[in-house]
Design an enzyme around this catalytic site. Structure first.
Site, PDB file in Angstrom:
ATOM      1  N   GLY A   1       0.825  -1.197   0.000  1.00  0.00           N
ATOM      2  CA  GLY A   1       0.000   0.000   0.000  1.00  0.00           C
ATOM      3  C   GLY A   1       0.863   1.253   0.000  1.00  0.00           C
ATOM      4  O   GLY A   1       1.962   1.278  -0.568  1.00  0.00           O
ATOM      5  N   SER A   2       0.392   2.278   0.690  1.00  0.00           N
ATOM      6  CA  SER A   2       1.060   3.582   0.620  1.00  0.00           C
ATOM      7  C   SER A   2       2.409   3.641   1.311  1.00  0.00           C
ATOM      8  O   SER A   2       3.127   4.635   1.162  1.00  0.00           O
ATOM      9  CB  SER A   2       0.134   4.662   1.194  1.00  0.00           C
ATOM     10  OG  SER A   2      -0.973   4.858   0.338  1.00  0.00           O
ATOM     11  N   THR A   3       2.789   2.608   2.080  1.00  0.00           N
ATOM     12  CA  THR A   3       4.145   2.628   2.634  1.00  0.00           C
ATOM     13  C   THR A   3       5.178   2.589   1.515  1.00  0.00           C
ATOM     14  O   THR A   3       6.316   3.028   1.704  1.00  0.00           O
ATOM     15  CB  THR A   3       4.383   1.443   3.597  1.00  0.00           C
ATOM     16  OG1 THR A   3       4.202   0.207   2.899  1.00  0.00           O
ATOM     17  CG2 THR A   3       3.422   1.503   4.779  1.00  0.00           C
TER      18      THR A   3
END
Length: 494
Positions: free
Chosen positions: A221-223
């Site tokens: 995801g956004s990591t």
């Protein structure tokens, strides 16, 4: 003797000679290999009756695996036991009559007392009449950080894992996986009963034997925007954290009719279509980083992912680690998805911790290591930890920029983890949340969080992934905070 019979006789003679050579080679030169083969129950029986297997202890002295005298009519002298069972199972693994996993497998020759480095000690024990014991393996895990990680996972009750690293050395400070199993139920000497228990664990749909911290792979995801941002700042040195970048509310992906939206359709920054890079990162604007991914290109993203430790099939700590993958997409549209941690991106919870550790350590990613030292029965050191650099992920200047951006995620009002800024009194946390779509309609998104603390002088980096946890800020971040709080108390920072 006719010719056919002569040929048969010669063939039999040759096979007999080869058999003699093989038997002598095995007995004279390959005994160590045979003894360490999984499933060699004779080696297990010999080891358990000859030497007391060494203990496994944490960095702060907690015994997590040991051997004691067997009870009753057991024909095997020593019984392996695990005082904290499921909590440390991903670290210790198990040692059974049919094989071993975890540290039990990785350091088996030392624990069993059969390693050549212990030969001198064994001779001394023989001369002095002392009982020969295997070596003690001290792992890098801090018991307080491990307790916090395990208790938080168990309280949440969802499948997931936590890994904490010392950014400066690579030492693994916590390694927890949930659900887990109790290795004590496998450390028995009844083969039939062991097979029955093992089969039950293997068939359990909850997969308790899976070490999710090292062997589970999930979309980041956004990591992954840490990688995307680092690629931009590296490829475009004139870009700073305050540079305005394109941040539309919606983005039509190239050569498609697909329209990408920010989370819940929110505007990025002030809604003007432009926002400072640090604001877009703190707010986690998908459209911004999808466009950045297209701008820097798939090859740059792939190179940067590799610098952070992804795509490495040979990483061990010394436990084996599943490869975290960045697959170069076939189109710009798919590159946009990969830049926000979707498409085919997959990471282990260890890799999540490595993202933050590299940033925290000035861009230098240290090789993760689970073993602090190995000591013989006389307390002499047989092996010690030697920290080594795995890669220079990013430059120190890019690292400084990424630190400020990760700090904004937690400390700025627009940051996705702003709610947790006060949870650790006197310790600033910098991090990045992630919410990853799993591709199934019926399940919640996976939740991810990677962070480091204290901001000014980091001594811990944490990666958390929760399957079906929903938002990273609500499911994964609180667990990381608990681990950080416990560790700071353990080292006297709170």
């Amino acid at each position: 003797m006719n010719r056919a019979l002569r040929r048969i006789s010669i063939a039999v003679l040759v096979m007999f000679v080869l058999l003699l050579v093989n038997v002598n080679y095995l007995q004279g030169f390959d005994t160590a290999s045979l003894a360490s083969k999984p499933g060699n129950s004779r080696a297990f029986y010999a080891a358990q009756n000859q030497y007391q297997r060494g203990s496994i202890v944490t960095s702060d002295g907690k015994v997590i695996a040991a051997s004691r005298l067997s009870s009753g009519n057991d024909s095997i002298k020593y019984q392996r036991y695990y005082p904290s069972g499921p909590e440390y199972a991903p670290v210790t693994g198990y040692y059974t009559i049919f094989g071993a996993t975890g540290i039990e497998a990785a350091k088996n020759s030392l624990l069993s007392g059969n390693d050549s480095s212990l030969d001198v000690r064994k001779i001394i024990d023989l001369i002095t009449g002392k009982t020969t014991k295997g070596a003690t393996v001290q792992v890098t895990v801090n018991s307080k950080a491990q307790d916090a990680a395990w208790n938080a996972l168990k309280a949440l009750g969802k499948p997931g894992a936590v890994v904490a690293l010392n950014p400066k050395t690579g030492a693994v400070l916590a390694l927890a996986s949930y659900p887990s199993f109790d290795p004590n139920v496998l450390a028995i000497h009844d083969g039939a009963k062991l097979n029955k228990i093992d089969n039950k664990l293997l068939k359990d749909p909850a997969q308790p034997l899976l070490n999710r911290a090292l062997q589970g792979t999930y979309p980041p995801g956004s990591t992954f925007k840490i990688v995307t941002s680092s690629a931009l700042l590296t490829k475009s040195p004139s870009t700073t954290i305050n540079t305005n970048v394109a941040s539309p509310t919606t983005l039509t992906l190239p050569q498609t009719q697909h329209i990408l939206h920010n989370d819940q359709g929110e505007a990025c920054g002030d809604g003007s279509g432009q926002a400072p890079l640090i604001t877009a990162f703190a707010q986690s604007c998908d459209t911004t980083f999808a466009k950045i991914g297209i701008q820097v290109g798939a090859n740059a993203l792939n190179d940067m992912a590799g610098q952070f430790g992804m795509n490495d099939a040979d990483l061990t700590i010394p436990l084996p680690v599943a490869k975290s993958n960045y697959v170069i997409p076939a189109s710009q549209a798919l590159t946009a998805f990969s830049a926000i941690g979707q498409f085919s991106d997959t990471v282990t919870p260890l890799q999540e911790a490595m993202f933050a550790a590299a940033v925290a350590n000035g861009g230098s990613l240290m090789k993760p290591d689970l073993v602090q030292q190995v000591t013989a029965s006389d307390l002499s050191t047989v092996q010690g930890m030697s920290p080594s650099v795995l890669s220079q992920s990013i430059s120190s200047s890019v690292s400084d920029s990424m630190k400020q951006m990760m700090l904004a995620v937690v400390q700025q009002p627009e940051g996705t983890a702003y709610a947790f800024r006060q949870d650790v009194t006197g310790v600033e946390i910098a991090g990045k949340t992630g919410t990853a779509e799993t591709g199934t309609v019926t399940s919640l998104n996976d939740a991810a969080f990677t962070c480091f603390a204290p901001f000014a002088n980091p001594n811990i980096a944490v990666g958390v992934i929760i399957q079906g946890g929903g938002y990273g800020a609500s499911a994964a971040a609180p667990i990381a905070v608990q681990v950080i709080k416990a560790y700071q108390r353990a080292v006297g920072n709170q």
